[in-house]
Design a protein around this motif. Structure first.
Motif, PDB file in Angstrom:
ATOM      1  N   CYS A  74     -40.461  -1.078 -36.301  1.00 18.56           N
ATOM      2  CA  CYS A  74     -40.633  -2.534 -36.125  1.00 18.56           C
ATOM      3  C   CYS A  74     -42.047  -2.982 -36.474  1.00 18.56           C
ATOM      4  O   CYS A  74     -42.667  -3.777 -35.763  1.00 18.56           O
ATOM      5  CB  CYS A  74     -40.265  -2.964 -34.702  1.00 18.56           C
ATOM      6  SG  CYS A  74     -38.557  -2.649 -34.276  1.00 18.56           S
ATOM      7  N   TYR A  75     -42.559  -2.433 -37.563  1.00 18.15           N
ATOM      8  CA  TYR A  75     -43.871  -2.811 -38.074  1.00 18.15           C
ATOM      9  C   TYR A  75     -43.733  -4.111 -38.843  1.00 18.15           C
ATOM     10  O   TYR A  75     -42.801  -4.247 -39.628  1.00 18.15           O
ATOM     11  CB  TYR A  75     -44.415  -1.705 -38.995  1.00 18.15           C
ATOM     12  CG  TYR A  75     -45.626  -2.112 -39.785  1.00 18.15           C
ATOM     13  CD1 TYR A  75     -46.884  -2.058 -39.207  1.00 18.15           C
ATOM     14  CD2 TYR A  75     -45.512  -2.568 -41.090  1.00 18.15           C
ATOM     15  CE1 TYR A  75     -48.006  -2.445 -39.934  1.00 18.15           C
ATOM     16  CE2 TYR A  75     -46.626  -2.953 -41.813  1.00 18.15           C
ATOM     17  CZ  TYR A  75     -47.865  -2.890 -41.226  1.00 18.15           C
ATOM     18  OH  TYR A  75     -48.964  -3.281 -41.931  1.00 18.15           O
ATOM     19  N   PRO A  76     -44.571  -5.081 -38.644  1.00 23.66           N
ATOM     20  CA  PRO A  76     -45.776  -5.135 -37.816  1.00 23.66           C
ATOM     21  C   PRO A  76     -45.581  -5.852 -36.481  1.00 23.66           C
ATOM     22  O   PRO A  76     -46.544  -6.183 -35.799  1.00 23.66           O
ATOM     23  CB  PRO A  76     -46.741  -5.927 -38.694  1.00 23.66           C
ATOM     24  CG  PRO A  76     -45.861  -6.944 -39.344  1.00 23.66           C
ATOM     25  CD  PRO A  76     -44.538  -6.210 -39.581  1.00 23.66           C
ATOM     26  N   HIS A  77     -44.345  -6.087 -36.079  1.00 20.55           N
ATOM     27  CA  HIS A  77     -44.085  -6.891 -34.883  1.00 20.55           C
ATOM     28  C   HIS A  77     -44.287  -6.131 -33.582  1.00 20.55           C
ATOM     29  O   HIS A  77     -44.697  -6.731 -32.582  1.00 20.55           O
ATOM     30  CB  HIS A  77     -42.687  -7.481 -34.945  1.00 20.55           C
ATOM     31  CG  HIS A  77     -42.465  -8.261 -36.202  1.00 20.55           C
ATOM     32  ND1 HIS A  77     -43.086  -9.460 -36.446  1.00 20.55           N
ATOM     33  CD2 HIS A  77     -41.732  -7.996 -37.308  1.00 20.55           C
ATOM     34  CE1 HIS A  77     -42.739  -9.911 -37.631  1.00 20.55           C
ATOM     35  NE2 HIS A  77     -41.927  -9.027 -38.180  1.00 20.55           N
ATOM     36  N   PHE A  78     -44.007  -4.848 -33.558  1.00 22.86           N
ATOM     37  CA  PHE A  78     -44.244  -4.044 -32.357  1.00 22.86           C
ATOM     38  C   PHE A  78     -45.364  -3.041 -32.617  1.00 22.86           C
ATOM     39  O   PHE A  78     -46.423  -3.127 -32.024  1.00 22.86           O
ATOM     40  CB  PHE A  78     -42.960  -3.332 -31.921  1.00 22.86           C
ATOM     41  CG  PHE A  78     -43.136  -2.517 -30.667  1.00 22.86           C
ATOM     42  CD1 PHE A  78     -43.336  -3.147 -29.444  1.00 22.86           C
ATOM     43  CD2 PHE A  78     -43.118  -1.140 -30.709  1.00 22.86           C
ATOM     44  CE1 PHE A  78     -43.519  -2.401 -28.284  1.00 22.86           C
ATOM     45  CE2 PHE A  78     -43.288  -0.388 -29.562  1.00 22.86           C
ATOM     46  CZ  PHE A  78     -43.494  -1.015 -28.341  1.00 22.86           C
ATOM     47  N   TYR A  79     -45.115  -2.099 -33.510  1.00 21.65           N
ATOM     48  CA  TYR A  79     -46.151  -1.132 -33.868  1.00 21.65           C
ATOM     49  C   TYR A  79     -47.055  -1.701 -34.958  1.00 21.65           C
ATOM     50  O   TYR A  79     -46.612  -2.472 -35.804  1.00 21.65           O
ATOM     51  CB  TYR A  79     -45.541   0.170 -34.409  1.00 21.65           C
ATOM     52  CG  TYR A  79     -45.018   1.106 -33.353  1.00 21.65           C
ATOM     53  CD1 TYR A  79     -45.881   1.940 -32.654  1.00 21.65           C
ATOM     54  CD2 TYR A  79     -43.666   1.170 -33.058  1.00 21.65           C
ATOM     55  CE1 TYR A  79     -45.405   2.825 -31.690  1.00 21.65           C
ATOM     56  CE2 TYR A  79     -43.181   2.047 -32.101  1.00 21.65           C
ATOM     57  CZ  TYR A  79     -44.058   2.869 -31.418  1.00 21.65           C
ATOM     58  OH  TYR A  79     -43.586   3.734 -30.477  1.00 21.65           O
ATOM     59  N   GLN A  80     -48.299  -1.298 -34.904  1.00 25.68           N
ATOM     60  CA  GLN A  80     -49.269  -1.550 -35.962  1.00 25.68           C
ATOM     61  C   GLN A  80     -49.525  -0.200 -36.625  1.00 25.68           C
ATOM     62  O   GLN A  80     -49.121   0.838 -36.094  1.00 25.68           O
ATOM     63  CB  GLN A  80     -50.577  -2.102 -35.391  1.00 25.68           C
ATOM     64  CG  GLN A  80     -50.384  -3.351 -34.545  1.00 25.68           C
ATOM     65  CD  GLN A  80     -49.793  -4.485 -35.337  1.00 25.68           C
ATOM     66  OE1 GLN A  80     -50.335  -4.880 -36.349  1.00 25.68           O
ATOM     67  NE2 GLN A  80     -48.660  -4.994 -34.880  1.00 25.68           N
ATOM     68  N   VAL A  96     -49.619   0.830 -30.772  1.00 28.47           N
ATOM     69  CA  VAL A  96     -49.320  -0.479 -30.190  1.00 28.47           C
ATOM     70  C   VAL A  96     -50.596  -1.065 -29.607  1.00 28.47           C
ATOM     71  O   VAL A  96     -51.570  -0.350 -29.364  1.00 28.47           O
ATOM     72  CB  VAL A  96     -48.230  -0.397 -29.101  1.00 28.47           C
ATOM     73  CG1 VAL A  96     -46.907   0.061 -29.683  1.00 28.47           C
ATOM     74  CG2 VAL A  96     -48.658   0.493 -27.944  1.00 28.47           C
ATOM     75  N   LYS A  97     -50.576  -2.359 -29.360  1.00 31.33           N
ATOM     76  CA  LYS A  97     -51.710  -3.018 -28.706  1.00 31.33           C
ATOM     77  C   LYS A  97     -51.743  -2.606 -27.246  1.00 31.33           C
ATOM     78  O   LYS A  97     -50.700  -2.454 -26.594  1.00 31.33           O
ATOM     79  CB  LYS A  97     -51.583  -4.524 -28.838  1.00 31.33           C
ATOM     80  CG  LYS A  97     -51.719  -4.975 -30.275  1.00 31.33           C
ATOM     81  CD  LYS A  97     -51.603  -6.474 -30.395  1.00 31.33           C
ATOM     82  CE  LYS A  97     -51.750  -6.864 -31.867  1.00 31.33           C
ATOM     83  NZ  LYS A  97     -51.533  -8.273 -32.089  1.00 31.33           N
ATOM     84  N   ALA A  98     -52.940  -2.430 -26.720  1.00 33.70           N
ATOM     85  CA  ALA A  98     -53.121  -1.932 -25.351  1.00 33.70           C
ATOM     86  C   ALA A  98     -52.400  -2.789 -24.315  1.00 33.70           C
ATOM     87  O   ALA A  98     -51.872  -2.269 -23.330  1.00 33.70           O
ATOM     88  CB  ALA A  98     -54.608  -1.833 -25.019  1.00 33.70           C
ATOM     89  N   LYS A  99     -52.337  -4.098 -24.518  1.00 34.15           N
ATOM     90  CA  LYS A  99     -51.701  -4.970 -23.524  1.00 34.15           C
ATOM     91  C   LYS A  99     -50.223  -4.637 -23.329  1.00 34.15           C
ATOM     92  O   LYS A  99     -49.662  -4.883 -22.272  1.00 34.15           O
ATOM     93  CB  LYS A  99     -51.887  -6.441 -23.892  1.00 34.15           C
ATOM     94  CG  LYS A  99     -51.153  -6.879 -25.128  1.00 34.15           C
ATOM     95  CD  LYS A  99     -51.407  -8.335 -25.442  1.00 34.15           C
ATOM     96  CE  LYS A  99     -50.646  -8.757 -26.689  1.00 34.15           C
ATOM     97  NZ  LYS A  99     -50.882 -10.152 -27.009  1.00 34.15           N
TER      98      LYS A  99
END
Length: 112
Positions: A74-80, A96-99
């Protein structure tokens, strides 16, 4: 060709390893101690700014396989994606973003 570092369900013997079947396995690799790994239900996710090394595998993938992995992750919506140095050359790693990790169980850097 692209190099990809995988650390969860895409590793050999795990449920999504069939996606890597036609990719060229380069070998196992452990990152520097700068990440955190968290459990997201039945798969792991990694974020930056931690104190753990992440154990995984590095593969050569074609552009087509790389697009398929982007869809799966699910790049770029979930994983970067970030490029990390490995002894096989730079490789892409999904993070993933830390948040997104708040409230998740932290893992020591090795999944299963």
């Amino acid at each position: 060709m692209n190099r990809v570092f995988v650390y969860g369900t895409l590793k050999k013997g795990h449920r999504n390893s069939h996606f890597m079947h036609s990719a060229e396995f380069l070998g196992s690799f452990t990152t520097h101690n700068i990440y955190s790994m968290y459990e997201f239900e039945d798969y792991p996710a990694v974020c930056l700014h931690g104190r753990h090394a992440i154990e995984g595998e590095v593969y050569h993938v074609t552009d087509r396989q790389f697009r398929m992995l982007d869809d799966l992750e699910c790049y770029p919506h979930f994983y970067q994606r970030i490029e990390i140095p490995t002894h096989f050359g730079d490789a892409w790693m999904y993070i993933v973003k830390a948040k997104l990790c708040h409230g998740k169980k932290q893992l020591p850097g090795t999944w299963l």
